[in-house]
Design a protein around this motif. Structure first.
Motif, PDB file in Angstrom:
ATOM      1  N   ASP A  29       0.861  -1.189   0.000  1.00  0.00           N
ATOM      2  CA  ASP A  29       0.000   0.000   0.000  1.00  0.00           C
ATOM      3  C   ASP A  29       0.900   1.243   0.000  1.00  0.00           C
ATOM      4  O   ASP A  29       2.026   1.220   0.521  1.00  0.00           O
ATOM      5  CB  ASP A  29      -0.905  -0.016   1.238  1.00  0.00           C
ATOM      6  CG  ASP A  29      -1.989   1.063   1.168  1.00  0.00           C
ATOM      7  OD1 ASP A  29      -2.270   1.543   0.042  1.00  0.00           O
ATOM      8  OD2 ASP A  29      -2.512   1.439   2.230  1.00  0.00           O
ATOM      9  N   VAL A  30       0.363   2.303  -0.584  1.00  0.00           N
ATOM     10  CA  VAL A  30       1.127   3.554  -0.634  1.00  0.00           C
ATOM     11  C   VAL A  30       0.229   4.701  -0.198  1.00  0.00           C
ATOM     12  O   VAL A  30      -0.899   4.851  -0.686  1.00  0.00           O
ATOM     13  CB  VAL A  30       1.664   3.850  -2.055  1.00  0.00           C
ATOM     14  CG1 VAL A  30       2.529   5.112  -2.032  1.00  0.00           C
ATOM     15  CG2 VAL A  30       2.459   2.678  -2.594  1.00  0.00           C
ATOM     16  N   LYS A  31       0.742   5.511   0.719  1.00  0.00           N
ATOM     17  CA  LYS A  31       0.077   6.741   1.138  1.00  0.00           C
ATOM     18  C   LYS A  31       1.033   7.905   0.857  1.00  0.00           C
ATOM     19  O   LYS A  31       2.234   7.684   0.666  1.00  0.00           O
ATOM     20  CB  LYS A  31      -0.257   6.676   2.630  1.00  0.00           C
ATOM     21  CG  LYS A  31      -1.209   5.535   2.990  1.00  0.00           C
ATOM     22  CD  LYS A  31      -1.428   5.454   4.492  1.00  0.00           C
ATOM     23  CE  LYS A  31      -2.334   4.274   4.849  1.00  0.00           C
ATOM     24  NZ  LYS A  31      -2.522   4.140   6.314  1.00  0.00           N
ATOM     25  N   PRO A  32       0.547   9.111   0.833  1.00  0.00           N
ATOM     26  CA  PRO A  32       1.434  10.246   0.525  1.00  0.00           C
ATOM     27  C   PRO A  32       2.653  10.319   1.425  1.00  0.00           C
ATOM     28  O   PRO A  32       3.724  10.734   0.994  1.00  0.00           O
ATOM     29  CB  PRO A  32       0.528  11.465   0.713  1.00  0.00           C
ATOM     30  CG  PRO A  32      -0.846  10.959   0.431  1.00  0.00           C
ATOM     31  CD  PRO A  32      -0.861   9.558   0.968  1.00  0.00           C
ATOM     32  N   GLU A  33       2.482   9.843   2.712  1.00  0.00           N
ATOM     33  CA  GLU A  33       3.589  10.003   3.658  1.00  0.00           C
ATOM     34  C   GLU A  33       4.253   8.681   4.047  1.00  0.00           C
ATOM     35  O   GLU A  33       5.223   8.666   4.795  1.00  0.00           O
ATOM     36  CB  GLU A  33       3.121  10.714   4.921  1.00  0.00           C
ATOM     37  CG  GLU A  33       2.127   9.961   5.787  1.00  0.00           C
ATOM     38  CD  GLU A  33       0.722   9.957   5.219  1.00  0.00           C
ATOM     39  OE1 GLU A  33      -0.096   9.132   5.667  1.00  0.00           O
ATOM     40  OE2 GLU A  33       0.447  10.787   4.322  1.00  0.00           O
ATOM     41  N   ASN A  54      15.541  12.895   1.499  1.00  0.00           N
ATOM     42  CA  ASN A  54      15.756  14.142   2.238  1.00  0.00           C
ATOM     43  C   ASN A  54      14.986  15.310   1.626  1.00  0.00           C
ATOM     44  O   ASN A  54      14.926  16.390   2.208  1.00  0.00           O
ATOM     45  CB  ASN A  54      17.253  14.495   2.259  1.00  0.00           C
ATOM     46  CG  ASN A  54      18.028  13.586   3.206  1.00  0.00           C
ATOM     47  OD1 ASN A  54      17.562  13.254   4.284  1.00  0.00           O
ATOM     48  ND2 ASN A  54      19.221  13.169   2.780  1.00  0.00           N
ATOM     49  N   GLU A  55      14.434  15.072   0.446  1.00  0.00           N
ATOM     50  CA  GLU A  55      13.676  16.128  -0.218  1.00  0.00           C
ATOM     51  C   GLU A  55      12.353  16.352   0.530  1.00  0.00           C
ATOM     52  O   GLU A  55      11.655  15.385   0.857  1.00  0.00           O
ATOM     53  CB  GLU A  55      13.385  15.758  -1.679  1.00  0.00           C
ATOM     54  CG  GLU A  55      14.639  15.602  -2.528  1.00  0.00           C
ATOM     55  CD  GLU A  55      15.443  16.885  -2.620  1.00  0.00           C
ATOM     56  OE1 GLU A  55      14.839  17.953  -2.734  1.00  0.00           O
ATOM     57  OE2 GLU A  55      16.681  16.817  -2.557  1.00  0.00           O
ATOM     58  N   PRO A  56      12.002  17.614   0.798  1.00  0.00           N
ATOM     59  CA  PRO A  56      10.775  17.895   1.555  1.00  0.00           C
ATOM     60  C   PRO A  56       9.505  17.740   0.714  1.00  0.00           C
ATOM     61  O   PRO A  56       9.525  17.915  -0.501  1.00  0.00           O
ATOM     62  CB  PRO A  56      10.972  19.356   1.982  1.00  0.00           C
ATOM     63  CG  PRO A  56      11.822  19.949   0.899  1.00  0.00           C
ATOM     64  CD  PRO A  56      12.756  18.847   0.456  1.00  0.00           C
ATOM     65  N   LYS A 113      22.430  17.688 -10.699  1.00  0.00           N
ATOM     66  CA  LYS A 113      21.674  18.949 -10.724  1.00  0.00           C
ATOM     67  C   LYS A 113      21.913  19.704  -9.417  1.00  0.00           C
ATOM     68  O   LYS A 113      21.987  19.106  -8.344  1.00  0.00           O
ATOM     69  CB  LYS A 113      20.186  18.654 -10.891  1.00  0.00           C
ATOM     70  CG  LYS A 113      19.311  19.896 -11.044  1.00  0.00           C
ATOM     71  CD  LYS A 113      17.842  19.529 -11.214  1.00  0.00           C
ATOM     72  CE  LYS A 113      17.605  18.880 -12.558  1.00  0.00           C
ATOM     73  NZ  LYS A 113      16.152  18.659 -12.804  1.00  0.00           N
ATOM     74  N   VAL A 114      22.042  21.019  -9.527  1.00  0.00           N
ATOM     75  CA  VAL A 114      22.230  21.845  -8.335  1.00  0.00           C
ATOM     76  C   VAL A 114      20.937  21.825  -7.520  1.00  0.00           C
ATOM     77  O   VAL A 114      19.887  22.259  -7.980  1.00  0.00           O
ATOM     78  CB  VAL A 114      22.604  23.295  -8.709  1.00  0.00           C
ATOM     79  CG1 VAL A 114      22.652  24.178  -7.465  1.00  0.00           C
ATOM     80  CG2 VAL A 114      23.945  23.325  -9.433  1.00  0.00           C
ATOM     81  N   ALA A 115      21.035  21.288  -6.317  1.00  0.00           N
ATOM     82  CA  ALA A 115      19.855  21.157  -5.457  1.00  0.00           C
ATOM     83  C   ALA A 115      19.600  22.426  -4.654  1.00  0.00           C
ATOM     84  O   ALA A 115      18.454  22.738  -4.325  1.00  0.00           O
ATOM     85  CB  ALA A 115      20.029  19.975  -4.515  1.00  0.00           C
ATOM     86  N   GLN A 116      20.676  23.140  -4.337  1.00  0.00           N
ATOM     87  CA  GLN A 116      20.524  24.312  -3.477  1.00  0.00           C
ATOM     88  C   GLN A 116      21.683  25.277  -3.719  1.00  0.00           C
ATOM     89  O   GLN A 116      22.835  24.869  -3.879  1.00  0.00           O
ATOM     90  CB  GLN A 116      20.512  23.868  -2.009  1.00  0.00           C
ATOM     91  CG  GLN A 116      19.969  24.893  -1.042  1.00  0.00           C
ATOM     92  CD  GLN A 116      19.852  24.317   0.365  1.00  0.00           C
ATOM     93  OE1 GLN A 116      20.224  23.170   0.609  1.00  0.00           O
ATOM     94  NE2 GLN A 116      19.344  25.100   1.298  1.00  0.00           N
ATOM     95  N   VAL A 117      21.344  26.568  -3.746  1.00  0.00           N
ATOM     96  CA  VAL A 117      22.361  27.617  -3.837  1.00  0.00           C
ATOM     97  C   VAL A 117      22.532  28.203  -2.442  1.00  0.00           C
ATOM     98  O   VAL A 117      21.586  28.725  -1.852  1.00  0.00           O
ATOM     99  CB  VAL A 117      21.956  28.724  -4.831  1.00  0.00           C
ATOM    100  CG1 VAL A 117      23.009  29.831  -4.846  1.00  0.00           C
ATOM    101  CG2 VAL A 117      21.776  28.142  -6.231  1.00  0.00           C
TER     102      VAL A 117
END
Length: 381
Positions: A29-33, A54-56, A113-117
């Motif tokens: 089963d899959v839920k959003p969280e 780790n992506e929010p 890909k640059v994830a954060q500046v």
């Protein structure tokens, strides 16, 4: 020997698992969280969003669906409620660490890909391993604003690998320098003094312009921008503009450029146009105490000495002339070798006066002849 109860047989049919073990599970089963997986154990495994990435704010329903299989790592066999806690991101990080270690040892070029500046540089993620690229290693030139890299894919190498401190440093600068060195080598192998090449204006200063030739920059000095006079290069050239330039000199890694093409040299037919005795017209370009320099055409200036400006005595040119004034004068000296021309208004006026007097003499002779002729005719009658 006692027989096993159904419950005991069922218990023994399940495999034994331990914290830290890598297992394969099937999505139930899959839920959003969270994602629930059958891992072949008496309890299902729970994979939360936090332990997936780790992506929010990631919606896990977009990541997996029932029936999918996943490899996960056992984080805790019993969370207190009989459930097995799983992690995917830590398994990925473990594998990522190994991947980064291999890349570090092999000097492999990675792409991410640059994830954060950040204030001090850029952050990229390779297989769940976060790598920091300091601002000083982003480019070979100082870049104050790094926001243009946000979301971009960039290439880099690992210059520091320290898993104990979780310190992973990337370096993009050395790749740029290596690429430029290769381009520079190819450029210098293909060009020679006297060649005409195409370049792009990279920077403009008060003394000249730097032209990117595709591997190295060449300097187009202000004195080489035109056969004429250029007062302000910034008013003539724009960054990004394409130019065809002449390679004037190559000295080591330095390239001197010019826009003074010989077929456009105004002095090539100057001997005929500005021969001694010719009357010419130009504009006052600059002045000194001893005379005024008159631009006859771009690249050809002539000196009008203060003593030759007028028949009357003049202390200094500025008393009667100003920059931009149009002047007509006679060429009194021409030196093609030294590219010097001397003018004289005084000589021109004297010539005009002499020519006018000669015309008057011719007219008076004609009148006398007519009168004499008429008198002679009257006597005959």
């Amino acid at each position: 020997m006692s027989e096993l109860t159904f419950e005991q047989m069922l218990e023994e049919s399940f495999k034994t698992i331990h914290a830290g073990e890598v297992v394969e599970g099937t999505v139930i089963d899959v839920k959003p969280e969270e994602i629930i997986l059958n891992i072949g154990y008496k309890s299902d495994g729970i994979l939360t969003r936090h332990e997936y990435t780790n992506e929010p704010n990631v919606d896990l329903t977009t990541i997996a669906k029932p029936g999918d299989t996943m490899e996960v790592k056992v984080l805790k066999v019993n969370d207190g409620e009989g459930q097995v806690l799983l992690t995917y991101k830590r398994l990925a990080a473990d594998r990522g660490n190994k991947r980064i270690e291999e890349a570090y040892n092999n000097r492999e070029v990675l792409t991410a890909k640059v994830a954060q500046v950040l204030d001090g540089g850029l952050s990229v993620v390779v297989e769940e391993v976060r790598i920091f690229i300091p601002a000083s290693l982003v480019s070979d030139v100082y870049e104050k604003d790094l926001t243009k890299y946000a979301g971009q894919e960039i290439q880099f190498v690992i210059s520091e690998y320290n898993p104990k401190r979780r310190r992973y440093i990337g370096d993009r600068k050395q790749l740029i320098l290596a690429e430029k060195a290769e381009l520079q080598k190819k450029l210098f192998e293909s060009i020679s003094e006297g060649d005409t090449v195409e370049g792009v204006v990279k920077n403009v200063t008060d003394f000249g312009a730097f032209i990117d030739l595709g591997g190295a920059d060449g300097l187009l000095h202000i004195s080489e921008m035109s056969w004429g006079r250029v007062e302000n290069p910034k008013k003539v050239f724009k960054v990004g503009e394409k130019l065809k330039v002449l390679i004037k000199e190559i000295s080591g890694s330095k390239i001197a450029l010019s826009l003074k093409f010989e077929d456009q040299n105004p002095w090539k037919d100057a001997a005929e146009k500005y021969a001694v005795g010719n009357v010419v017209t130009g504009k006052v370009a600059r002045m000194t105490d001893f005379g005024a320099f008159v631009e006859l055409e771009p690249g050809v200036d002539a000196l009008l000495h203060v003593s030759q400006i007028s028949k009357e005595h003049i202390e200094k040119p500025a008393d009667v002339l100003k920059i931009g004034d149009e002047v007509t004068a006679k060429v009194v000296d021409f030196n093609n070798e030294d590219r010097k021309i001397s003018l004289s208004v005084k000589a021109m006026l004297a010539q005009e006066q002499k020519e006018a007097a000669a015309e008057e003499d011719v007219v008076s002779v004609d009148i006398d002849a007519v009168i004499a002729n008429e008198q002679e005719e009257g006597t005959e009658e």
